[in-house]
Structure formats: structure tokens, C-alpha cells
Design an enzyme around this catalytic site. Structure first.
Site, PDB file in Angstrom:
ATOM      1  N   PRO A 253      24.434 -21.431  20.435  1.00 18.56           N
ATOM      2  CA  PRO A 253      24.181 -21.292  18.996  1.00 18.56           C
ATOM      3  C   PRO A 253      24.783 -19.985  18.498  1.00 18.56           C
ATOM      4  O   PRO A 253      24.609 -18.944  19.122  1.00 18.56           O
ATOM      5  CB  PRO A 253      22.642 -21.233  18.915  1.00 18.56           C
ATOM      6  CG  PRO A 253      22.208 -20.762  20.276  1.00 18.56           C
ATOM      7  CD  PRO A 253      23.230 -21.281  21.244  1.00 18.56           C
ATOM      8  N   MET A 254      25.524 -20.030  17.413  1.00 25.21           N
ATOM      9  CA  MET A 254      26.063 -18.802  16.810  1.00 25.21           C
ATOM     10  C   MET A 254      25.935 -18.901  15.294  1.00 25.21           C
ATOM     11  O   MET A 254      26.571 -19.752  14.663  1.00 25.21           O
ATOM     12  CB  MET A 254      27.537 -18.615  17.203  1.00 25.21           C
ATOM     13  CG  MET A 254      27.750 -18.226  18.650  1.00 25.21           C
ATOM     14  SD  MET A 254      29.503 -17.954  19.034  1.00 25.21           S
ATOM     15  CE  MET A 254      30.101 -19.640  19.131  1.00 25.21           C
ATOM     16  N   ALA A 255      25.093 -18.012  14.746  1.00 28.55           N
ATOM     17  CA  ALA A 255      24.890 -18.001  13.300  1.00 28.55           C
ATOM     18  C   ALA A 255      26.221 -17.709  12.623  1.00 28.55           C
ATOM     19  O   ALA A 255      26.974 -16.830  13.054  1.00 28.55           O
ATOM     20  CB  ALA A 255      23.865 -16.924  12.947  1.00 28.55           C
TER      21      ALA A 255
ATOM     22  N   CYS B 229      18.736 -13.491  20.625  1.00 31.12           N
ATOM     23  CA  CYS B 229      19.684 -12.931  19.676  1.00 31.12           C
ATOM     24  C   CYS B 229      19.238 -11.547  19.224  1.00 31.12           C
ATOM     25  O   CYS B 229      18.115 -11.404  18.738  1.00 31.12           O
ATOM     26  CB  CYS B 229      19.791 -13.867  18.480  1.00 31.12           C
ATOM     27  SG  CYS B 229      21.026 -13.338  17.320  1.00 31.12           S
TER      28      CYS B 229
ATOM     29  N   LYS C  91      16.015 -20.044  24.540  1.00 33.61           N
ATOM     30  CA  LYS C  91      17.174 -19.198  24.865  1.00 33.61           C
ATOM     31  C   LYS C  91      16.713 -17.752  24.941  1.00 33.61           C
ATOM     32  O   LYS C  91      16.090 -17.251  24.000  1.00 33.61           O
ATOM     33  CB  LYS C  91      18.261 -19.370  23.808  1.00 33.61           C
ATOM     34  CG  LYS C  91      19.501 -18.534  24.093  1.00 33.61           C
ATOM     35  CD  LYS C  91      20.712 -19.111  23.367  1.00 33.61           C
ATOM     36  CE  LYS C  91      21.958 -18.283  23.554  1.00 33.61           C
ATOM     37  NZ  LYS C  91      21.928 -17.029  22.796  1.00 33.61           N
TER      38      LYS C  91
ATOM     39  N   ASN D 156      24.901 -18.123  30.533  1.00 36.48           N
ATOM     40  CA  ASN D 156      25.668 -17.745  29.340  1.00 36.48           C
ATOM     41  C   ASN D 156      26.089 -16.277  29.398  1.00 36.48           C
ATOM     42  O   ASN D 156      25.356 -15.443  29.889  1.00 36.48           O
ATOM     43  CB  ASN D 156      24.777 -18.005  28.093  1.00 36.48           C
ATOM     44  CG  ASN D 156      25.349 -17.445  26.811  1.00 36.48           C
ATOM     45  OD1 ASN D 156      24.692 -16.633  26.149  1.00 36.48           O
ATOM     46  ND2 ASN D 156      26.533 -17.860  26.435  1.00 36.48           N
ATOM     47  N   GLY D 157      27.265 -16.007  28.866  1.00 38.67           N
ATOM     48  CA  GLY D 157      27.743 -14.631  28.709  1.00 38.67           C
ATOM     49  C   GLY D 157      29.134 -14.427  29.272  1.00 38.67           C
ATOM     50  O   GLY D 157      29.348 -14.535  30.484  1.00 38.67           O
ATOM     51  N   ASP D 158      30.098 -14.184  28.383  1.00 37.46           N
ATOM     52  CA  ASP D 158      31.463 -13.792  28.776  1.00 37.46           C
ATOM     53  C   ASP D 158      32.189 -14.854  29.591  1.00 37.46           C
ATOM     54  O   ASP D 158      33.074 -14.511  30.372  1.00 37.46           O
ATOM     55  CB  ASP D 158      31.439 -12.490  29.603  1.00 37.46           C
ATOM     56  CG  ASP D 158      30.854 -11.317  28.823  1.00 37.46           C
ATOM     57  OD1 ASP D 158      30.758 -11.426  27.590  1.00 37.46           O
ATOM     58  OD2 ASP D 158      30.497 -10.310  29.460  1.00 37.46           O
TER      59      ASP D 158
HETATM   60  C1  LIG Z   1      28.578 -14.499  15.761  1.00 42.48           C
HETATM   61  C2  LIG Z   1      27.458 -14.747  16.729  1.00 42.48           C
HETATM   62  C3  LIG Z   1      26.283 -15.324  16.276  1.00 42.48           C
HETATM   63  C4  LIG Z   1      25.231 -15.579  17.176  1.00 42.48           C
HETATM   64  N1  LIG Z   1      24.113 -16.207  16.721  1.00 42.48           N
HETATM   65  C5  LIG Z   1      23.146 -16.576  17.594  1.00 42.48           C
HETATM   66  C6  LIG Z   1      22.044 -17.355  17.178  1.00 42.48           C
HETATM   67  O1  LIG Z   1      21.922 -17.749  16.009  1.00 42.48           O
HETATM   68  N2  LIG Z   1      21.101 -17.672  18.115  1.00 42.48           N
HETATM   69  C7  LIG Z   1      21.198 -17.262  19.410  1.00 42.48           C
HETATM   70  O2  LIG Z   1      20.311 -17.572  20.209  1.00 42.48           O
HETATM   71  N3  LIG Z   1      22.239 -16.549  19.840  1.00 42.48           N
HETATM   72  C8  LIG Z   1      23.220 -16.202  18.972  1.00 42.48           C
HETATM   73  N4  LIG Z   1      24.327 -15.523  19.422  1.00 42.48           N
HETATM   74  C9  LIG Z   1      24.470 -15.240  20.872  1.00 42.48           C
HETATM   75  C10 LIG Z   1      25.278 -16.364  21.557  1.00 42.48           C
HETATM   76  O3  LIG Z   1      24.574 -17.577  21.534  1.00 42.48           O
HETATM   77  C11 LIG Z   1      25.588 -16.007  23.029  1.00 42.48           C
HETATM   78  O4  LIG Z   1      24.369 -15.851  23.714  1.00 42.48           O
HETATM   79  C12 LIG Z   1      26.402 -14.729  23.172  1.00 42.48           C
HETATM   80  O5  LIG Z   1      27.477 -14.695  22.257  1.00 42.48           O
HETATM   81  C13 LIG Z   1      26.952 -14.577  24.602  1.00 42.48           C
HETATM   82  O6  LIG Z   1      27.754 -15.660  24.951  1.00 42.48           O
HETATM   83  P1  LIG Z   1      29.393 -15.585  24.918  1.00 42.48           P
HETATM   84  O7  LIG Z   1      29.775 -14.381  25.726  1.00 42.48           O
HETATM   85  O8  LIG Z   1      29.838 -16.875  25.500  1.00 42.48           O
HETATM   86  O9  LIG Z   1      29.766 -15.389  23.474  1.00 42.48           O
HETATM   87  C14 LIG Z   1      25.356 -15.227  18.538  1.00 42.48           C
HETATM   88  C15 LIG Z   1      26.548 -14.637  18.980  1.00 42.48           C
HETATM   89  C16 LIG Z   1      27.600 -14.409  18.100  1.00 42.48           C
HETATM   90  C17 LIG Z   1      28.875 -13.788  18.623  1.00 42.48           C
END
Ligand SMILES: Cc1cc2nc3c(=O)[nH]c(=O)nc-3n(C[C@H](O)[C@H](O)[C@H](O)COP(=O)(O)O)c2cc1C
Length: 330
Positions: free
Chosen positions: A18-20, A102, A141, A202-204
């Protein structure tokens, strides 16, 4: 191996995080079409009084989405979270996901998101209230803990399983880490050993090979991909294919990227309407172009366009020129 979340079977072990401001309905649908086994909505505040804003209304819209529809809720009050869960199910959610991962300030100021990890009693109250309020599966999460000295992710995971959480996504950083440093997977591996419910690492994770390494290292049921999917939604099929066969899929051709991007653009304009759609499209198109060499000056031009038609035409033309040039050079 498929993953069960309640009655739902997730057939690809690669999930959109999820990414806002990113994982809106058009992007979620695109990622599903390109191989994601599950996609999770942007977080929706648990304060239902705020649901009348245009932004919230769009976040709550799941028309035409592929099952299972997973909706993330964020908040710090058990009763409000329970009410938000019920209301989202009424509006079509088939899985409720709780955000305790988050670090966004807006969320944390109200003691929600990953800030909750500091208060395990409140975490338990929220999970219990939400699990009891709906009959659909509830997922959670989290980060690995509140700060590096207090990685209570394992304790929270055990508690979540006892309370009836159906699956757990873990971002390999603590709340205090923000997005600094590298995600660590030792705590995730420990969580996987401690609970029986599916865990998503999850992460990177930015490539198919990295996804394989993380799954092997942690024993997680699936990987969850966030930022690496921005402008590269085909990463899901790349990872799914590599995990299934050990072979790398070729990069999509310029022709295919153009088709994907133009379709995405059209969906954004339709979903948000022209005014808002044009603004949101700038961000996504910028991400796609970042992956393509020689696109810097076009990015600047594109950012100044203010109609759906001009955006569509300019993308079409830019790719056309590059494809023709490539064909002439061949
Ligand atoms: C722009 C943005 C918005 C995010 N919004 C949420 C969110 O609404 N809920 C949530 O649980 N995590 C949110 N995250 C965290 C991501 O879900 C994820 O845990 C984090 O980016 C690490 O994963 P990645 O390295 O694959 O990006 C957000 C991350 C980004 C970059």
C-alpha cells in the site's frame, strides 16, 4: 505454492505494497494485470467523518476491482477502526488490512501507523476490535519494531496471530529508521519462524533476483513490493516468472511500455477527471520516464502540459519517435 488469506488463494507470491498517493485504483488494477498476486489500497483514515472529501471518496471506490479487494485502514482508536472496517466491508472490501507500518507524520501525530508499535496493549485492543467487527479476513502491516533497540516485531506478530490476524506484512525497518539504511531481514526471518500465518517480506526489493534471495533468507510466503513498482508495474510478472522458473524475462519493449503507459494515463484521467488526473499523471509518467535513458528534456515538457489530450498526444509522439529511430538504427 499458493497462499491462503481466509477463503482467498493468492496464486503469485508477489504483492503490491500500500502506498498513499500511489496505489490508487488504476495503479492497483494495472499491477494485477501485470502479475501481482494481491494489491492493497492506499490507507483510508478510520475517521469516517472525513470520508466525504473527494480524496477519501476516490480511495473508497473499488468498482470493477479484481478479488480479493484489500483495503487498508489507519487510525489509533479501536472503536473507530472497527467501525471503519465494517463500513469498508459494506463498500466492497474483502480483506481489511491494518496499517501499523507507515511512519508518515500525518498518521503518527494521531498515534496511528507504525507509532502504535510502541504501545502493545493498544495494538492488541485495535486488532481485537477489528477482527471481531468483520467476518472477512484481517491482515496487518508492521515494521520490525519501534526503534532498533526495541524490535518488538516478533512479539507483535505472535500477538497478532493469537488474535486472529490472517496474514502479516513486515517492512524490514523500525519506525525510527524511516527509510534510511538498508532494510534488514533477520527480524522478518525470526517472525516467520515464530508464527504460522503467511508473512510477506517487504523493503528495498527491486529485482527478481533480490526477491528470490529474500524469500530464501526469510522463509516468507511472499514478497511485497512498494517503490520499485513505481513506473515499472511489470516488475510483478518479472518476479513471478523468475520465482517460478529461475529465468529472467526480457525487459518490455518500448512498444509495450508505450501501450502500458498510455492505458495507465487514460485510466488516471477517467478515474480522477481531467483536472486532477492530469496532475496525478505527471507523477506516474515521471516514474516511467526515469527508467528510460534520454527522457530528461521530455519530462520537463510533459510536466507543463495541462490537458489530458496533450498528455496523451505527447507521450504517443515521444515513443513513436524513439521507436522509429530504434528501427532505423537496427
Ligand atoms: C509514497 C509512499 C506511500 C506509502 N504509504 C503507505 C501506506 O499508506 N500504508 C502503509 O502501510 N505503508 C505505506 N508506505 C510504505 C510501503 O508500503 C512500504 O512498506 C515501504 O515503501 C517499503 O517498501 P519498498 O522498499 O518496497 O518501497 C508508503 C511508502 C511510500 C514510498
Amino acid at each position: 505454492m499458493s497462499i491462503a488469506i481466509g477463503p482467498y488463494i493468492i496464486d503469485q507470491p508477489v504483492i503490491l505494497a500500500p502506498m498513499a498517493g500511489v496505489t490508487d485504483r488504476p495503479f492497483r488494477q494495472l499491477c494485477r494485470e501485470l502479475g501481482a498476486g494481491l494489491v492493497v489500497s492506499e490507507m483510508v483514515t478510520s475517521d469516517t467523518r472525513l470520508w466525504n472529501s473527494r480524496k477519501s471518496r476516490l480511495r473508497l471506490d473499488h468498482a470493477g476491482e479484481t478479488a480479493p479487494i484489500s483495503v487498508q485502514i489507519a487510525g489509533g482508536d479501536p472503536e473507530m477502526m472497527a467501525e471503519a472496517a465494517r463500513e469498508n466491508v459494506r463498500r466492497g472490501a474483502q480483506i481489511i488490512d491494518i496499517n501499523m507500518g507507515c511512519p508518515a507524520k500525518k498518521v503518527c501525530k494521531k498515534a496511528a501507523g507504525s507509532a502504535l508499535l510502541r504501545d502493545e496493549k493498544l495494538v492488541a485492543d485495535i486488532l481485537e476490535a477489528v477482527v471481531q467487527s468483520v467476518s472477512v479476513p484481517v491482515t496487518l502491516k508492521i515494521r520490525t519494531g519501534w526503534c532498533p533497540d526495541s524490535r518488538n516485531g516478533v512479539a507483535v506478530a505472535r500477538m497478532a496471530e493469537d488474535i486472529g490476524i490472517s496474514a502479516l506484512a513486515v517492512h524490514g525497518r523500525t519506525r525510527a529508521c524511516g527509510y534510511h539504511g538498508q532494510a534488514e531481514f533477520d527480524t522478518i526471518a525470526e517472525i516467520v519462524r515464530e508464527v504460522k500465518i503467511p508473512v510477506f517480506a517487504n523493503g528495498d526489493i527491486t529485482s527478481a533476483e533480490r526477491a528470490r534471495e529474500v524469500l530464501d533468507y526469510t522463509g516468507a510466503a511472499a514478497v511485497m513490493i512498494g517503490r520499485a513498482a513505481q513506473g515499472r508495474p511489470w516488475i510483478f510478472r518479472e518476479i513471478a516468472h523468475y520465482l517460478a522458473t529461475g529465468e529472467r524475462l526480457p525487459e518490455p519493449s518500448l512498444d509495450e511500455v508505450r501501450e502500458i503507459l498510455l492505458a495507465h494515463l487514460g485510466e488516471l484521467h477517467r478515474f480522477y477527471g481531467e483536472l486532477m488526473g492530469v496532475r496525478i499523471a505527471r507523477k506516474h509518467v515521471g516514474w516511467y520516464l526515469k527508467t528510460l535513458a534520454g527522457s530528461e528534456s521530455f519530462r520537463k515538457t510533459f510536466f507543463q502540459l495541462d490537458s489530458a489530450e496533450a498528455q496523451h498526444a505527447s507521450v504517443h509522439e515521444w515513443f513513436e519517435r524513439r521507436i522509429t529511430r530504434g528501427a532505423q538504427a537496427a
